[in-house]
Design a protein around this motif. Structure first.
Motif, short mmCIF file in Angstrom:
data_model
loop_
_atom_site.label_atom_id
_atom_site.label_comp_id
_atom_site.label_asym_id
_atom_site.label_seq_id
_atom_site.Cartn_x
_atom_site.Cartn_y
_atom_site.Cartn_z
N ARG A 27 11.58 2.56 16.87
CA ARG A 27 10.33 2.36 17.62
C ARG A 27 9.15 2.05 16.70
O ARG A 27 8.38 1.11 16.95
N GLU A 28 9.01 2.83 15.62
CA GLU A 28 7.87 2.62 14.73
C GLU A 28 8.01 1.34 13.91
O GLU A 28 7.01 0.67 13.62
N LEU A 29 9.25 0.98 13.56
CA LEU A 29 9.44 -0.30 12.87
C LEU A 29 9.09 -1.45 13.79
O LEU A 29 8.52 -2.46 13.35
N SER A 30 9.43 -1.32 15.06
CA SER A 30 9.07 -2.36 16.02
C SER A 30 7.55 -2.52 16.09
O SER A 30 7.04 -3.64 16.22
N HIS A 31 6.84 -1.38 15.96
CA HIS A 31 5.38 -1.46 15.96
C HIS A 31 4.88 -2.19 14.71
O HIS A 31 3.92 -2.97 14.77
N LEU A 32 5.54 -1.97 13.57
CA LEU A 32 5.14 -2.65 12.34
C LEU A 32 5.29 -4.17 12.44
O LEU A 32 4.55 -4.91 11.81
N THR A 33 6.26 -4.62 13.23
CA THR A 33 6.46 -6.07 13.36
C THR A 33 5.27 -6.75 14.03
O THR A 33 5.13 -7.97 13.96
N ARG A 34 4.42 -5.96 14.69
CA ARG A 34 3.24 -6.56 15.33
C ARG A 34 2.24 -7.09 14.31
O ARG A 34 1.35 -7.87 14.65
N ILE A 35 2.38 -6.66 13.05
CA ILE A 35 1.45 -7.12 12.02
C ILE A 35 1.40 -8.63 11.98
O ILE A 35 0.32 -9.24 11.93
N SER A 36 2.56 -9.28 11.99
CA SER A 36 2.61 -10.74 11.90
C SER A 36 1.93 -11.38 13.09
O SER A 36 1.17 -12.35 12.94
N ARG A 37 2.18 -10.86 14.29
CA ARG A 37 1.57 -11.43 15.49
C ARG A 37 0.06 -11.22 15.48
O ARG A 37 -0.70 -12.12 15.84
#
Length: 446
Positions: free
Chosen positions: A264-274
């Motif tokens: 879940r938290e890694l998925s949140h980190l992927t928002r950085i690019s967006r």
């Protein structure tokens, strides 16, 4: 941007005429404009990214590292030498100092101007990737760090992580210091210096990436945590977005950590690019769309800026943890009803279409309902139903940015699986990639 990225653009044949460009006048007027902009009330924290990009792109007598020139020159060489493709992809994804030797080797048979292009590219690779102590020295001379924090001894001998960490901290401090300065000369000096710091960050991050396969999860998270300061420092993240990502890092560093929380938290980190892309488009999409009617190449500005920024190494670090998370969870992957491994999900989605194996991605005729297996990432691709790329992919590749913006399911496929997939070329298949990393490639059915 177009003049720098497109071999002179509309000035391609005129820029070397004597007197065609008055550097002194350009720099003097550019500097005066930028100094005026730095003290405008509307150039507040919300518009920091716009102001910093103006300093990066407009002439002012300063300098910055030509990552864009390196990428464009590699692309130009590839167009003349198709055998250069694999090296071009490497340079666009993860440039290393050793690549300079490969470029010089590839240019041995060239002569004249062509030989000069290979040599120039090798020099740019070394400029981008070799460690140097100068940028951090400049930062301290401008007062961005406290004297007690100044490292002792030869800065060039500092470990990659120390340089990476210091460049990140100084970028963050540079942005924060703007609110306390009223002198336009000091404002502009700090912004110009932050371009050097961005270069220092990129080079040290490149050294860390070489250690990525052996790094522990905690080490990678520590790198990402430090790198967030750099993204905030160049304007790619707002204060709120930075705080949100720092909370995710703290959650990931807690013990014990369940695989569900990890995912879940890694998925949140992927928002950085967006978020970074959205922040860039907030300022530049409207004028880019206007100019694109005359020059479509301007649309490459967004992906080029993202990929030549501190975001690129951070995206690779996050991708490595995502792959680790999917292996821990045993995220199901199947191909034609057989469990498999070696499918790296990059963008979720569901698609039905005819599978085609592409050997010449540039000359291929693409259909909107096709699912295509590509030999490598390419800069341009029309909207299609699904995308598979051979070997490793990353979340900031050209293809991935396209897939994310258009909602196209996208994954990278290991080389050993290509032969099996190729047996179904020409068939209608279903490609499903879930946000949690589950992948299904199946024959079409109800």
């Amino acid at each position: 941007y177009l003049i720098k990225a497109d071999d002179g653009w509309i000035l391609r044949r005129a820029r070397y005429y004597r007197g065609a460009i008055q550097d002194e006048d350009e720099n003097r007027q550019g500097e005066a404009l930028l100094r005026e902009l730095t003290v405008q009330p509307e150039m507040n924290d919300k518009n920091f990214l716009l102001l910093r990009e103006a300093v990066r792109l407009l002439p002012h007598g300063g300098h910055h590292v030509p990552l864009t020139e390196m990428r464009q020159l590699a692309l130009d060489i590839e167009q003349q030498d198709p055998g250069f493709t694999s090296l071009r992809i490497k340079l666009h994804t993860w440039p290393e100092t050793a690549d300079a030797a490969q470029v010089r080797l590839a240019g041995r048979q060239a002569s004249g101007e062509k030989a000069n292009r290979y040599q120039r590219l090798a020099e740019l690779i070394e400029l981008v990737t070799l460690p140097s102590g100068q940028p951090l020295g400049d930062a301290y001379q401008l007062g961005l760090g406290q004297s007690a924090d100044r490292p002792q001894g030869d800065e060039a001998e500092l470990s990659a992580f120390i340089r990476f960490s210091r460049a990140s901290q100084l970028l963050q401090q540079s942005r924060a210091a703007r609110d306390r300065l009223s002198d336009p000369h000091r404002q502009l000096d700090r912004l110009i210096n932050s371009l050097d710091l961005e270069h220092a960050f990129y080079r040290s991050a490149n050294q860390l990436l070489q250690k990525l396969p052996e790094a522990s999860r905690r080490q990678r998270l520590a790198w990402i945590e430090q790198g967030l300061d750099a993204l905030y420092g160049i304007g790619f993240l707002s204060r709120r977005q930075l705080s949100s990502q720092q909370q995710a890092i703290r959650a990931l560093l807690k013990k014990p950590l369940s695989t569900t929380t990890y995912q879940r938290e890694l998925s949140h980190l992927t928002r950085i690019s967006r978020w970074a892309e959205q922040n860039l488009r907030f300022h530049f999409e409207q004028p880019a769309n206007r100019l694109a009617r005359l020059e479509p190449a301007v649309n490459n500005f967004f992906q080029e800026r993202l990929r030549s920024s501190p975001l690129m190494p951070l995206a690779l670090m996050i991708d490595s943890l995502l792959n680790d998370s999917q292996q821990l969870r045993g995220a199901g992957q199947s191909m034609f009803e057989q469990p498999v491994t070696g499918l790296q999900p990059l963008n979720p989605g569901l698609a039905r279409g005819r599978l085609e194996i592409v050997t010449d991605p540039v000359g291929h005729k693409y259909q909107a309902d096709g699912i295509y297996l590509l030999p490598e990432t390419i800069a341009e691709l029309p909207p299609v139903a699904g995308i598979l790329t051979r070997n490793a992919g990353n979340s900031l590749s050209h293809i991935q940015l396209l897939a994310r913006n258009l909602g196209i399911p996208n994954l990278a496929i290991a080389e050993q699986m290509v032969a099996e997939l190729s047996q179904h070329a020409g068939e209608i298949i279903v490609l499903a990639v879930s946000p949690a990393g589950v992948v299904r490639i199946e024959a079409d059915s109800a």
